[in-house]
Design a protein around this motif. Structure first.
Motif, PDB file in Angstrom:
ATOM      1  N   THR A 162       0.828  -1.211   0.000  1.00  0.00           N
ATOM      2  CA  THR A 162       0.000   0.000   0.000  1.00  0.00           C
ATOM      3  C   THR A 162       0.862   1.261   0.000  1.00  0.00           C
ATOM      4  O   THR A 162       0.590   2.218  -0.733  1.00  0.00           O
ATOM      5  N   MET A 163       1.919   1.241   0.781  1.00  0.00           N
ATOM      6  CA  MET A 163       2.810   2.400   0.841  1.00  0.00           C
ATOM      7  C   MET A 163       3.539   2.628  -0.481  1.00  0.00           C
ATOM      8  O   MET A 163       3.669   3.758  -0.945  1.00  0.00           O
ATOM      9  N   VAL A 164       3.993   1.546  -1.095  1.00  0.00           N
ATOM     10  CA  VAL A 164       4.698   1.658  -2.376  1.00  0.00           C
ATOM     11  C   VAL A 164       3.764   2.202  -3.459  1.00  0.00           C
ATOM     12  O   VAL A 164       4.136   3.074  -4.247  1.00  0.00           O
ATOM     13  N   GLN A 165       2.540   1.679  -3.489  1.00  0.00           N
ATOM     14  CA  GLN A 165       1.565   2.121  -4.495  1.00  0.00           C
ATOM     15  C   GLN A 165       1.231   3.603  -4.317  1.00  0.00           C
ATOM     16  O   GLN A 165       1.186   4.363  -5.286  1.00  0.00           O
ATOM     17  N   SER A 166       0.990   4.031  -3.078  1.00  0.00           N
ATOM     18  CA  SER A 166       0.625   5.431  -2.846  1.00  0.00           C
ATOM     19  C   SER A 166       1.789   6.372  -3.123  1.00  0.00           C
ATOM     20  O   SER A 166       1.596   7.498  -3.585  1.00  0.00           O
ATOM     21  N   ALA A 179       2.672   7.977   0.733  1.00  0.00           N
ATOM     22  CA  ALA A 179       2.611   9.118  -0.190  1.00  0.00           C
ATOM     23  C   ALA A 179       3.717  10.127   0.083  1.00  0.00           C
ATOM     24  O   ALA A 179       4.283  10.718  -0.842  1.00  0.00           O
ATOM     25  N   ILE A 180       4.052  10.336   1.366  1.00  0.00           N
ATOM     26  CA  ILE A 180       5.090  11.314   1.706  1.00  0.00           C
ATOM     27  C   ILE A 180       6.478  10.671   1.804  1.00  0.00           C
ATOM     28  O   ILE A 180       7.451  11.320   2.188  1.00  0.00           O
ATOM     29  N   GLY A 181       6.552   9.371   1.462  1.00  0.00           N
ATOM     30  CA  GLY A 181       7.855   8.704   1.434  1.00  0.00           C
ATOM     31  C   GLY A 181       8.330   8.201   2.776  1.00  0.00           C
ATOM     32  O   GLY A 181       9.539   7.994   2.979  1.00  0.00           O
ATOM     33  N   GLY A 182       7.423   7.958   3.716  1.00  0.00           N
ATOM     34  CA  GLY A 182       7.805   7.507   5.048  1.00  0.00           C
ATOM     35  C   GLY A 182       8.028   6.009   5.133  1.00  0.00           C
ATOM     36  O   GLY A 182       7.515   5.229   4.329  1.00  0.00           O
ATOM     37  N   LEU A 183       8.821   5.582   6.109  1.00  0.00           N
ATOM     38  CA  LEU A 183       9.089   4.166   6.393  1.00  0.00           C
ATOM     39  C   LEU A 183       9.572   3.380   5.169  1.00  0.00           C
ATOM     40  O   LEU A 183       9.152   2.252   4.937  1.00  0.00           O
ATOM     41  N   LYS A 184      10.464   3.977   4.395  1.00  0.00           N
ATOM     42  CA  LYS A 184      10.960   3.291   3.195  1.00  0.00           C
ATOM     43  C   LYS A 184      11.699   2.003   3.532  1.00  0.00           C
ATOM     44  O   LYS A 184      11.814   1.113   2.693  1.00  0.00           O
ATOM     45  N   PHE A 185      12.183   1.909   4.765  1.00  0.00           N
ATOM     46  CA  PHE A 185      12.866   0.692   5.200  1.00  0.00           C
ATOM     47  C   PHE A 185      11.960  -0.529   5.043  1.00  0.00           C
ATOM     48  O   PHE A 185      12.406  -1.615   4.664  1.00  0.00           O
ATOM     49  N   VAL A 186      10.661  -0.331   5.329  1.00  0.00           N
ATOM     50  CA  VAL A 186       9.694  -1.425   5.241  1.00  0.00           C
ATOM     51  C   VAL A 186       9.544  -1.911   3.804  1.00  0.00           C
ATOM     52  O   VAL A 186       9.347  -3.099   3.546  1.00  0.00           O
ATOM     53  N   TRP A 187       9.664  -0.978   2.851  1.00  0.00           N
ATOM     54  CA  TRP A 187       9.450  -1.323   1.450  1.00  0.00           C
ATOM     55  C   TRP A 187      10.440  -2.376   0.950  1.00  0.00           C
ATOM     56  O   TRP A 187      10.134  -3.135   0.032  1.00  0.00           O
TER      57      TRP A 187
END
Length: 471
Positions: A165-169, A404-412
């Motif tokens: 979800t984070m990557v898509q947004s 959307a704001i690029g947070g928690l990229k470590f999780v990606w």
């Protein structure tokens, strides 16, 4: 930290190379043989039961969504940015021949998609709220008795949806920021609210949205692509010649294209076909388990329908656009994701093409996020009950803004590893339950299909008697 992330990246690249392709392709081949190549033998019937009945309502009372709503809900999660970006990348690194292998693996993958949908319907059950639920976690537990494996699948997918979800947004906010100069914060808030309104309406609202939204967005993309193709119609015979020729022979470098051997064509074609339609990944049966249907095989045909629409139609359209405009030779491989936009720019102009493509990506990503959130909820429900699924709904909707704001990229970084952990138990379950899928398929084609054909033959041979009986 950098060394750790490089290690994770290396593991991901290895898993999603030959091992994962062999697993998905091998599973598809096994099921194709097990089911007697049914997707080829009965393709006209499958098309008549899906494309031919898009506007028909199901007579079955058991289910939450119509067969078409369930199919468009599942299709919404597969038709995404990868259909526009992934295909040019495959051509850039594998050459035109990669498209041939994309078609091959998609035709084989139809057996896996069909099988998981059939099992999803067979082993579905009603939850505490009276809604039909199903998916790999249910057929792994009830069909094989592997409760720990089913729980592992559900937990891995529940976590994977957060990262996905984070990557898509983030992809969406970046696209909109580049095209319209809108802040990712504003995009994140607006998309979070919009998706929240949809997903908090449950699967019924999701089905009603996707049955209208998915055909619309797919239709707009195909119409736009056809306009580009017709503007370059003289190149069509030569590009199909390229596809078939270089599926079996290397192609030399030309312009921005770096050249590709047969192995590269196969590797990138198989990867694109495997990843685009999610055949064997275990997500589609979660949506299809909600369908109103009186036979699992009938809903399984809609799984084949998804592969046709996603890969055979949309991905092929993207490939033809990139090849017939010559962008695959002009644009360097590292910029392959921009090929479609540049191809459209030749006809619509660069500015208008950029706007249209941004809107298309917005629609594709939006529909994907709506459905995968539902998938994540169902895993939470299976593991911890309906109350916790509502809690996870808030988590997923919140992840839209964070991504959307690029947070928690470590999780990606763990997204692809988590997805591999989801696929492995599902494919193994499909192989073990292949015999049940075969029996269900045999039951349909001997009891329903043949009877239907016999009745039609009687009506054709004795039209007057049939009319008298009808009167």
């Amino acid at each position: 930290m950098d060394k750790f992330m490089n290690l994770i990246g290396g593991i991901t690249d290895f898993i999603w190379g030959l091992p994962m392709m062999l697993l998905l392709l091998g599973g598809g081949l096994y099921l194709t043989f097990k089911l007697g190549f049914f997707q080829f033998r009965y393709m006209p019937h499958i098309i008549s039961q899906t494309f031919g009945k898009i506007l028909s309502k199901s007579d079955a009372s058991e289910g939450t969504l119509t067969p078409f709503q369930a199919a468009t809900s599942a299709l919404a999660s597969t038709v995404g940015a990868a259909n526009i970006i992934g295909v040019p990348v495959a051509i850039a690194f594998g050459g035109p021949g990669a498209i041939f292998w994309m078609w091959v693996v998609s035709l084989i993958g139809m057996a896996a998609k069909y099988s998981e949908v059939v099992l999803g319907v067979k082993y579905r059950e009603k939850n505490e709220e009276g809604e039909w639920v199903g998916g790999p976690m249910y057929y792994i537990e009830k069909g094989l008795g592997w409760k720990p494996v089913a729980s592992f699948f559900a937990f891995a997918l529940m976590l994977e949806i957060v990262a996905s979800t984070m990557v898509q947004s983030n992809s969406l906010s970046t696209t909109i920021s580049g095209a319209f100069h809108i802040s990712p914060i504003i995009t994140g808030l607006l998309v979070m609210v919009l998706i929240g309104i949809i997903v908090f309406g449950g699967i019924s609202r999701i089905g009603k949205i996707t049955e209208k939204f998915v055909p619309f967005m797919v239709g707009i993309y195909i119409i736009g692509s056809l306009i580009v193709v017709f503007a370059n119609v003289s190149a069509i015979p030569s590009i199909f010649a390229l596809i078939f020729e270089h599926a079996f022979t290397p192609i030399a470098a030309a312009g921005g294209f770096g050249g590709a051997g047969i192995a590269a064509a196969i590797r990138w074609g198989l990867a694109r076909g495997t990843y685009s339609n999610e055949a064997g990944m275990g997500t589609a049966p979660i949506a299809h388990a909600t369908a109103k249907t009186d036979h699992p095989a009938k809903q399984g045909f809609w799984g084949v329908f998804e592969v046709i629409v996603d890969t055979i139609i949309i991905c092929t359209m993207t490939a033809i656009v990139v090849l017939c405009t010559g962008q695959w030779e002009k644009v360097p491989s590292e910029q392959a994701s921009s090929m479609v936009t540049m191809a459209w720019g030749q006809v619509f102009g660069d500015q208008l093409a950029g706007i249209i493509m941004s809107i298309a990506l917005f629609c594709f990503v939006l529909s994907t996020v709506v459905v995968i959130i539902y998938y994540g909820e169902k895993q939470a429900e299976y593991l911890f009950g309906t109350f916790f699924s509502k809690v996870m709904r808030f988590v997923y909707v919140g992840a839209i803004f964070v991504g959307a704001i690029g947070g928690l990229k470590f999780v990606w970084q763990f997204l692809d590893i988590l997805l591999a952990l989801v696929i492995l138990p599902n494919i193994i379950a499909l192989l073990f339950l292949g015999g049940e899928v075969k029996e269900i398929t045999k039951d349909y084609f001997t009891r329903i299909y043949k009877k239907k054909n016999y009745m039609e033959e009687v009506q054709l041979s004795q039209p007057e008697q049939s009319l008298e009986k009808a009167e």
